[in-house]
Design a protein around this motif. Structure first.
Motif, short mmCIF file in Angstrom:
data_model
loop_
_atom_site.label_atom_id
_atom_site.label_comp_id
_atom_site.label_asym_id
_atom_site.label_seq_id
_atom_site.Cartn_x
_atom_site.Cartn_y
_atom_site.Cartn_z
N GLN A 1 57.16 39.00 -4.38
CA GLN A 1 58.10 39.72 -3.27
C GLN A 1 59.22 40.12 -4.00
OE1 GLN A 1 57.41 38.52 0.78
NE2 GLN A 1 59.48 38.24 0.90
N VAL A 2 59.67 41.17 -3.18
CA VAL A 2 61.21 41.75 -3.74
C VAL A 2 61.83 42.04 -2.67
CG1 VAL A 2 62.41 43.87 -4.93
CG2 VAL A 2 60.26 42.66 -5.93
N THR A 3 62.96 41.34 -2.62
CA THR A 3 64.26 41.61 -1.55
C THR A 3 64.85 42.82 -1.89
OG1 THR A 3 64.30 39.50 -1.16
CG2 THR A 3 66.07 40.91 -0.23
N ILE A 4 64.97 44.01 -0.90
CA ILE A 4 65.89 45.09 -1.39
C ILE A 4 67.03 45.06 -0.13
CG2 ILE A 4 65.86 47.56 -1.21
CD1 ILE A 4 64.03 46.62 -3.16
N HIS A 5 68.16 45.20 -0.96
CA HIS A 5 69.48 44.88 -0.02
C HIS A 5 69.87 46.38 0.44
CE1 HIS A 5 70.35 40.96 -1.39
NE2 HIS A 5 69.89 41.20 -2.63
N PRO A 6 70.63 46.19 1.64
CA PRO A 6 71.08 47.51 2.34
C PRO A 6 71.87 48.36 1.42
CG PRO A 6 71.52 45.42 3.67
CD PRO A 6 70.93 45.01 2.27
N HIS A 7 72.55 48.04 0.53
CA HIS A 7 73.21 49.03 -0.18
C HIS A 7 72.21 49.96 -1.04
CE1 HIS A 7 73.57 46.16 -3.46
NE2 HIS A 7 73.87 45.22 -2.48
N PHE A 8 71.03 49.62 -1.39
CA PHE A 8 70.18 50.42 -2.14
C PHE A 8 69.83 51.60 -1.29
CE2 PHE A 8 65.59 51.26 -2.24
CZ PHE A 8 65.37 51.67 -3.65
N PHE A 9 69.54 51.54 0.13
CA PHE A 9 69.25 52.53 0.94
C PHE A 9 70.41 53.46 1.21
CE2 PHE A 9 66.11 49.15 2.08
CZ PHE A 9 64.87 49.93 1.75
N TYR A 10 71.66 52.77 1.23
CA TYR A 10 72.84 53.59 1.38
C TYR A 10 72.98 54.50 0.41
CZ TYR A 10 74.71 51.14 5.36
OH TYR A 10 74.84 50.86 6.84
N GLN A 11 72.72 54.19 -0.85
CA GLN A 11 73.03 54.98 -1.86
C GLN A 11 71.85 56.14 -1.98
OE1 GLN A 11 72.60 52.43 -5.46
NE2 GLN A 11 74.71 51.73 -5.10
N ILE A 12 70.79 55.72 -1.50
CA ILE A 12 69.87 56.90 -1.46
C ILE A 12 69.88 57.86 -0.05
CG2 ILE A 12 67.30 57.42 -0.78
CD1 ILE A 12 66.58 54.97 -1.87
N MET A 13 70.40 57.18 0.90
CA MET A 13 70.76 58.02 2.24
C MET A 13 72.02 58.84 1.73
SD MET A 13 68.16 57.42 3.72
CE MET A 13 68.31 58.80 5.03
N ASP A 14 72.94 58.52 1.03
CA ASP A 14 73.89 59.55 0.86
C ASP A 14 73.55 60.79 0.23
OD1 ASP A 14 76.28 58.45 2.05
OD2 ASP A 14 77.29 57.88 0.11
N ASP A 15 72.40 60.61 -0.83
CA ASP A 15 71.96 61.86 -1.62
C ASP A 15 71.16 62.81 -0.40
OD1 ASP A 15 72.95 60.96 -3.92
OD2 ASP A 15 71.08 59.95 -4.48
N ILE A 16 70.53 62.11 0.60
CA ILE A 16 69.78 62.64 1.47
C ILE A 16 70.76 63.57 2.45
CG2 ILE A 16 67.94 62.71 3.15
CD1 ILE A 16 66.64 60.38 1.34
N SER A 17 71.83 63.26 2.52
CA SER A 17 72.67 63.91 3.67
C SER A 17 72.31 63.99 4.88
CB SER A 17 72.96 64.98 2.84
OG SER A 17 73.86 65.02 1.62
#
Ligand SMILES: [Zn+2]
Length: 453
Positions: free
Chosen positions: A360-376
């Motif tokens: 199992q892998v834990t994904i931290h919120p800032h991983f999604f923040y970086q992606i979502m900044d690109d998606i705008s």
């Protein structure tokens, strides 16, 4: 209104203002002195701390055990330093008596507890005044002076639950110079818009998701207000949301980081370089999931907070599930308080995915923040369900990003984390779902197979 209290507060605020000129050395000396007083008081009067810190009375703070919310609530009656305060009696209080002081001297508030059990926090009258003044200071830094002679109209769109912090602070901060319109964040948006149009607030104070919803209303020309100050609190504030609100009203937001335990934990000054931690009232340690210190500039998993001003219910190395980054740089305003940039999320927002390698892998919120900044997208929400990962997008800014592209971005990024990539669903929505408290959780897990980890 309570004139003596206001004068009391404004003199405390004057003291607070002097702290702005302290050197880092003066600040740290103050922290050590007030910490010593807090610990001495706890060791004399709290049976819990007498046991919890047994043999450690002379040890430095970072060698003391961590106090979790669960421990605090399990040993509530022994943690507090007045034996008359008992959780069973607090629980018997009726909601309509919440405005009154408990045992005629204590203010009692419940944490919102969006996940898990709520905790109960008790402040003696003088301690509550310090907490209130910390809010007064946030107003002060945002340019709304406490006791300002010019008449100010503040609209607060928040919880109106009497047990909660925002209600209690607004209720006890009433003063003759600042007139506050209180609106319920869970009311329909049309109702809130109508009342704000009638009232025309000079300052707007609300959760960041509601500030965003109101900015959309203003953008659509249904809302017509021109607040000179906008303060947001209680939630993660995505950069896109921040920029949109600035675009709509032409004002930089004053973001605050508040918790029920601390009042204001951190607040922005007018340089907007991040939020200054109220280190004259708190000692904050940024740590990883094993409570090891995290260097400046890196994300931690939790914060350990020691509340220096509450002797009634001492909180020493109290664990908050917030993932934040303390900044290396100091602020041009010259204040000695360390800066924290935007809260990346609560630790409970971590998502867990199955992985071929590690189980199992834990994904931290800032991983999604970086992606979502690109998606705008101007606002977004990610919900992990059994069938896959749902991405909710409000108002996509970049027309070239199709749904297929969003799916591709997520699949690639997750694959790099050694995750068995779930099915990705993209939804375009006008508003995001809210909790019963009126808050929006940006990242949440409703996945039944990985929730227990
Ligand atoms: Zn500053």
């Amino acid at each position: 209104m309570n004139i003596p209290m206001i004068w009391g507060l404004s003199s405390t605020l004057d003291q607070f203002r002097e702290h702005d000129d302290w050197t880092r050395q003066q600040l740290e000396t103050h922290q050590q002195q007030t910490l010593m007083q807090l610990r001495e008081h706890a060791y004399r009067n709290s049976p819990f701390y007498q046991r919890f810190h047994q043999g450690l009375y002379d040890k430095p703070l970072h060698e003391l055990p961590v106090l979790t919310k669960q421990l605090l609530m399990e040993h509530f009656d022994d943690v507090v330093t007045d034996r008359n305060i008992q959780l069973s009696n607090i629980r018997k209080r009726r909601v309509d008596t919440m405005d009154a002081l408990f045992l005629e001297q204590y203010r009692v508030i419940a944490s919102l507890g969006s996940t898990g059990c709520p905790s109960i926090h008790v402040f003696k009258k003088q301690e509550w005044e310090v907490l209130q003044t910390s809010f007064g200071r946030a107003y002060d830094w945002a340019g709304i002076e406490a006791g300002d002679i010019s008449y100010r109209k503040v609209a607060m769109v928040a919880s109106v639950e009497p047990r909660h912090l925002s209600y209690q602070v607004a209720h006890t901060l009433k003063n003759p110079w600042v007139s506050t319109l209180r609106l319920l964040v869970t009311d329909p948006i049309d109702t809130i818009v109508r009342q704000l149009n009638d009232w025309q607030p000079e300052a707007l104070f609300t959760y960041s998701s509601m500030a965003y919803a109101l900015a959309l209303e203003q953008h659509a020309k249904r809302l017509h207000i021109s607040p000179s100050t906008i303060m947001t609190t209680a939630e993660v504030l995505p950069e896109m949301t921040r920029r949109f609100i600035k675009q709509v009203w032409g004002k930089e937001i004053f973001n605050q980081y508040t918790t029920t335990e601390t009042g204001i934990l951190a607040v922005e000054c007018n340089h907007h370089n991040g939020m200054h931690i109220a280190e004259d009232l708190l000692i904050v340690e940024n740590v990883d999931e094993h409570h090891r210190p995290v260097p400046l500039g890196e994300y931690g998993a939790k914060l350990l907070v020691t509340v220096l001003f509450n002797h009634t219910q001492p909180l020493i190395r109290y664990e908050l599930d917030d993932s934040v980054r303390l900044l290396k740089q100091s602020c041009a305003c010259g204040r000695p308080f360390v800066l924290v940039d935007t809260i990346q999320g609560r630790t409970e927002d971590n998502l867990h995915f199955p992985s071929g390698e590690a189980g199992q892998v834990t994904i931290h919120p800032h991983f999604f923040y970086q992606i979502m900044d690109d998606i705008s997208a101007r606002a977004w929400q990610i919900v992990h369900k059994d069938e896959g990962l749902h991405i909710f997008l409000c108002d996509l800014q970049n027309a070239s990003i199709t749904d297929d592209r969003v799916v591709e971005i997520f699949e690639k990024a997750l694959a790099k984390q050694w995750v068995i990539v779930p099915k990705i669903y993209v939804h375009h929505v006008a508003t995001l779902s809210r909790t019963p408290n009126g808050k929006t959780l940006l990242i949440k897990s409703e996945n039944t197979s990985t929730m227990m980890s």
